[in-house]
Write an enzyme that holds these catalytic residues in place. Structure first.
Site, PDB file in Angstrom:
ATOM      1  N   HIS A 268       1.179  -1.205  -0.345  1.00 32.20           N
ATOM      2  CA  HIS A 268       0.224   0.218  -0.108  1.00 32.20           C
ATOM      3  C   HIS A 268       0.462   1.090   0.044  1.00 32.20           C
ATOM      4  O   HIS A 268       1.004   2.237  -0.967  1.00 32.20           O
ATOM      5  CB  HIS A 268      -0.947  -0.245   0.995  1.00 32.20           C
ATOM      6  CG  HIS A 268      -1.752  -1.333   1.522  1.00 32.20           C
ATOM      7  ND1 HIS A 268      -3.052  -1.759   0.208  1.00 32.20           N
ATOM      8  CD2 HIS A 268      -2.306  -2.064   2.579  1.00 32.20           C
ATOM      9  CE1 HIS A 268      -3.237  -2.512   0.529  1.00 32.20           C
ATOM     10  NE2 HIS A 268      -3.511  -2.693   1.949  1.00 32.20           N
ATOM     11  N   ASP A 319      -4.831  -8.355  -3.727  1.00 27.87           N
ATOM     12  CA  ASP A 319      -5.549  -7.951  -2.379  1.00 27.87           C
ATOM     13  C   ASP A 319      -6.213  -8.660  -1.107  1.00 27.87           C
ATOM     14  O   ASP A 319      -6.870  -9.444  -1.033  1.00 27.87           O
ATOM     15  CB  ASP A 319      -5.058  -6.824  -2.128  1.00 27.87           C
ATOM     16  CG  ASP A 319      -5.367  -5.788  -0.738  1.00 27.87           C
ATOM     17  OD1 ASP A 319      -5.314  -6.928   0.619  1.00 27.87           O
ATOM     18  OD2 ASP A 319      -5.138  -5.239  -0.062  1.00 27.87           O
TER      19      ASP A 319
END
Length: 446
Positions: A268, A319
């Site tokens: 991220h 993810d």
């Protein structure tokens, strides 16, 4: 003599589209030769029509999050309210149900052209935190699931010890925790690598691993030259809490404890300071962007362009599996940056494909994958150029068409180790992927 020869109507050779390429695959599942200028298929060759690219690398996966798709789109909220729903699914997992779900999820990835996945794995124990008879039963379930689905797995076994900066785990987090980083290291050391499986480590976040124990996880990875991943600055609340607890950003805290480096990937990397970006770049620490999840969870748009400029290699992950589509992840990185800056052209199609292939595989500890070149693993995927999304552009722009218009539904073939895993959109070992997903998710939801 090659075991198999594939003839590629169009091939992506790192920098350009090449028409008429023959790939010879050796008995050990590697590319033996790449023959360009092959205008007609060699006799007996497997013919792959469309654009063939190196197998896609899904650098960041939580397989059980796939059960959340759709159910978390009702009502409003934030990452933190989404997390409570996620905990509910995590509590229902058993080794058997996790195997069934992960097998279906990994098969879905294969249909999307993904040949390797990094599984950020932290559901280790039974509810309440009691270890299973085999302390690695959940990890072994994921290993077996990937083997059945036919894709390569880097199991990023994750240390998750605290509910936040040293606080004890909350009840729904107990099954994630080994108690201490030393106990985590003892458990994960019992796992074994074998064909198709690499072992790596992960620090869930600076919230979940106390600062004094970060170095233990980093040393475990260093001793084995294994990949090390960490959720980093996904939320501003994490940054604020880290500043309050330690007087520094999460990135600086990781640097102080020896976590950053060329084998490390921050996942991220959304809310970073300029100093954080410079620190990640100067240490060669990678960045895994997960744009579809980051927008689904309203995380924000990370500074991917600045990170790349600073020297942080970029990779991509699905993810939470809001969708499983690495082509969408690739173009989203560019399109999100366009929205943020109101300018176009931050990455070429070549750069985005590199993030989805070679740099993703490198982040998973597989530098021998991600390229159609002699000696590389014979892992590749073919994208149709005649679908309603891809028909029309000239072949030399096939890469641009694939990255900016194609979807996972346009993947026609997936080859792993020189053998067809997906042929004409059908999975070789999981014949009904949609049914397997529906059944495994229904069983989890009760």
């Amino acid at each position: 003599m090659p075991l198999t020869t594939y003839w590629l109507e169009h091939a992506w050779l790192d920098t350009h589209v090449e028409p008429g390429v023959a790939l010879d695959v050796t008995a050990d599942g590697r590319i033996g030769a790449v023959r360009t200028g092959t205008t007609t298929p060699p006799q007996g060759a497997e013919i792959l029509r469309g654009l063939t690219v190196p197998g896609l690398a899904n650098t960041h996966s939580h397989a059980f999050h796939r059960a959340l798709r759709g159910t978390v789109q009702v009502g409003s909220g934030t990452f933190w309210t989404w997390r409570e729903i996620m905990y509910g699914i995590a509590q229902r997992l058993t080794p058997d149900s996790y195997f069934a779900l992960a097998r279906a999820v990994y098969a879905e990835m294969a249909l999307a052209g993904i040949t390797a996945v990094g599984e950020f794995h932290y559901v280790h124990h039974a509810p309440g935190g009691t270890p299973y008879a085999d302390p690695n039963a959940m990890g072994e379930a994921l290993i077996a699931a990937a083997a059945d689905a036919g894709i390569r797995l880097t199991l990023l076994d994750t240390a998750y010890l605290s509910s936040g900066f040293g606080a004890a785990p909350e009840p729904h987090q107990l099954r994630f925790s080994d108690g201490t980083a030393d106990a985590w290291a003892e458990r994960v050391s019992a796992l074994k690598e074998h064909d198709g499986v690499r072992l790596g480590a992960a620090i869930h976040s600076v919230r979940a691993v106390p600062a004094g124990q970060l170095a233990t996880v980093a040393r475990w990875a260093q001793d084995r030259q294994a990949p090390l991943h960490v959720h980093l600055s996904e939320q501003t609340a994490e940054n604020d809490a880290c500043l309050a607890a330690h007087g520094m950003t999460p990135t600086r805290l990781l640097a102080e404890h020896g976590v950053l480096g060329a084998r490390t990937t921050g996942v991220h990397n959304t809310h970073l300071t300029d100093d954080d970006i410079a620190l990640l770049g100067s240490t060669g620490t990678g960045t895994c962007m997960c744009p579809t999840t980051e927008r689904d969870l309203a995380d924000g748009i990370g500074p991917a362009a600045a990170l790349r400029k600073a020297g942080s290699p970029l990779s991509l992950g699905s993810d939470s599996h809001a969708v499983v589509d690495l082509l969408e992840e690739a173009r989203a990185m560019e399109l999100d940056e366009r929205l943020r800056t109101r300018t176009r052209g931050h990455w070429t199609a070549a750069a985005l494909l590199r993030a989805a292939t070679a740099d993703g595989h490198a982040a998973l500890g597989r530098p021998d994958a991600g390229s159609l070149a002699p000696g590389a693993l014979a892992d590749f995927a073919t994208i149709a150029l005649d679908s309603v999304r891809t028909a029309g552009p000239v072949p030399r722009l096939a890469a641009e068409t694939a990255v900016f218009a194609a979807s996972a539904a346009d993947v026609r073939h997936t080859v792993v180790g020189g053998r067809h895993l997906v042929r004409d959109g059908a999975h070789a070992t999981v014949p009904d992927v949609a049914g397997a997903l529906a059944d495994s998710i229904a069983a989890l939801r009760g």
